[in-house]
Design a protein around this motif. Structure first.
Motif, short mmCIF file in Angstrom:
data_model
loop_
_atom_site.label_atom_id
_atom_site.label_comp_id
_atom_site.label_asym_id
_atom_site.label_seq_id
_atom_site.Cartn_x
_atom_site.Cartn_y
_atom_site.Cartn_z
N VAL A 1 0.75 -1.16 0.11
CA VAL A 1 0.11 0.03 0.03
C VAL A 1 0.80 1.30 0.12
CG1 VAL A 1 -1.70 1.32 1.13
CG2 VAL A 1 -1.67 -1.12 1.48
N LEU B 1 -3.19 7.60 -1.38
CA LEU B 1 -4.69 7.16 -0.87
C LEU B 1 -5.46 8.49 -0.95
CD1 LEU B 1 -4.23 4.68 2.05
CD2 LEU B 1 -5.02 4.22 -0.08
N TYR C 1 -8.22 -2.97 5.38
CA TYR C 1 -8.36 -3.01 3.89
C TYR C 1 -7.25 -3.91 3.26
CZ TYR C 1 -12.19 0.21 3.18
OH TYR C 1 -13.51 1.03 2.94
N TRP D 1 -1.43 -1.11 -4.16
CA TRP D 1 -2.92 -0.40 -3.85
C TRP D 1 -2.37 0.93 -3.43
CZ3 TRP D 1 -5.49 0.01 1.11
CH2 TRP D 1 -7.01 0.45 0.93
N PRO D 2 -3.17 1.81 -3.72
CA PRO D 2 -4.19 2.03 -4.57
C PRO D 2 -3.95 1.76 -6.07
CG PRO D 2 -3.96 4.23 -3.86
CD PRO D 2 -2.84 3.32 -3.11
N ARG D 3 -4.94 2.01 -6.97
CA ARG D 3 -4.16 2.19 -8.24
C ARG D 3 -3.35 3.08 -8.87
NH1 ARG D 3 -10.21 1.16 -11.54
NH2 ARG D 3 -10.45 -1.10 -10.73
#
Length: 263
Positions: A92, A97, A112, A241-243
């Motif tokens: 992540v 984010l 998450y 993550w995220p994209r």
């Protein structure tokens, strides 16, 4: 009937959101890693920790990857890469984010990341079931964290299971049983120590220190045992993550190893 697989889960990095311009403060990345073994091969697999201890004539004590020297980490990762495990990681990139305040609530980021990880764990186990080896499920064992309420985590998994009915969650619940998930102290299971090494391997590969350096060699060495679906590891065995983190791989030279090794 016993489970078919054992899954050990540990993390590397912190869950803070204080990012100083000089590179100090919270880690930019948080990595959650999993190691999957077949139940029938679990004992054989975790013995690789003893093999490493014997190699360096260490006393019998828990292994912590971050406390090891580089020359000890390399043979450790080499042993894991030759073993019968499958490795998965969710990395992540916290600065990417879009709503960071959402993930600063207690355990939210961890939850998450766990969701994304368990989706991929369940796919891997589903893909590698064998007739006559257990009931097809996986024992999920987390490294115990004082900051995490495991009853709350079980409730979170049960909520995810309900959401699966509308296609929002892709965990294969024939593999993962929320009420059987447990947490054990790192020092009590060698499988958790292997998971710590794998999570740390990817963390060192993506996290750039204040001096501008990262170390992708460990994660690169793990490639043979990282879960692949139809030959593809990125998005399966390794999830960013995220994209927006995908853009970093495309443009940050220190992360180019991900596209080179895991595409």
């Amino acid at each position: 009937m016993p489970a078919s697989f054992v899954v050990y889960i540990d993390e590397s990095g912190d869950e803070g959101f204080v990012f100083n311009e000089d590179g100090s403060g919270s880690s930019r990345w948080f990595v959650l890693g999993a190691v999957i073994t077949r139940k029938t091969a679990d004992l054989e697999t975790v013995k690789l920790v003893d093999t490493l201890r014997q190699m360096f004539k260490w006393e019998r004590k828990p292994l912590h990857f971050r406390k090891m020297k580089h020359e000890h980490r390399l043979p450790y990762i080499h042993l894991i890469a030759k073993s019968k495990v499958r490795v998965l990681a969710v990395a992540v990139h916290k600065p990417s984010l879009k709503e960071p305040e959402t993930f600063q609530h207690k355990s939210m980021l961890y939850h998450y990341a766990t969701r994304h990880l368990l989706e991929r764990v369940s796919w891997c186990c589903r893909d590698h079931r064998r007739e006559g080896e257990g009931d097809g499920t996986a024992e999920i064992v987390f490294s115990h964290r004082a900051s995490t309420s495991y009853p709350e985590m079980t409730a979170y998994f049960q909520l995810l299971q309900k959401k699966s009915d509308v296609g929002d969650v892709r965990i294969d619940w024939s593999v993962v049983k929320p009420d059987t998930v447990r947490a054990v102290n790192h020092d009590q299971l060698m499988g958790l120590q292997i998971a710590d090494a794998c999570a740390s391997a990817f963390y060192y590969g993506v996290q750039v220190n204040p001096q501008g350096f990262n170390e992708p060699r460990y994660a690169t060495m793990l490639r043979p045992v990282v879960y692949a679906h139809k030959g593809r590891r990125l998005g399966n065995g390794l999830k960013l993550w995220p994209r927006e983190a995908d853009d970093l791989v495309a443009h940050a030279h220190e992360l180019s190893w991900i596209a080179d090794v895991y595409q």
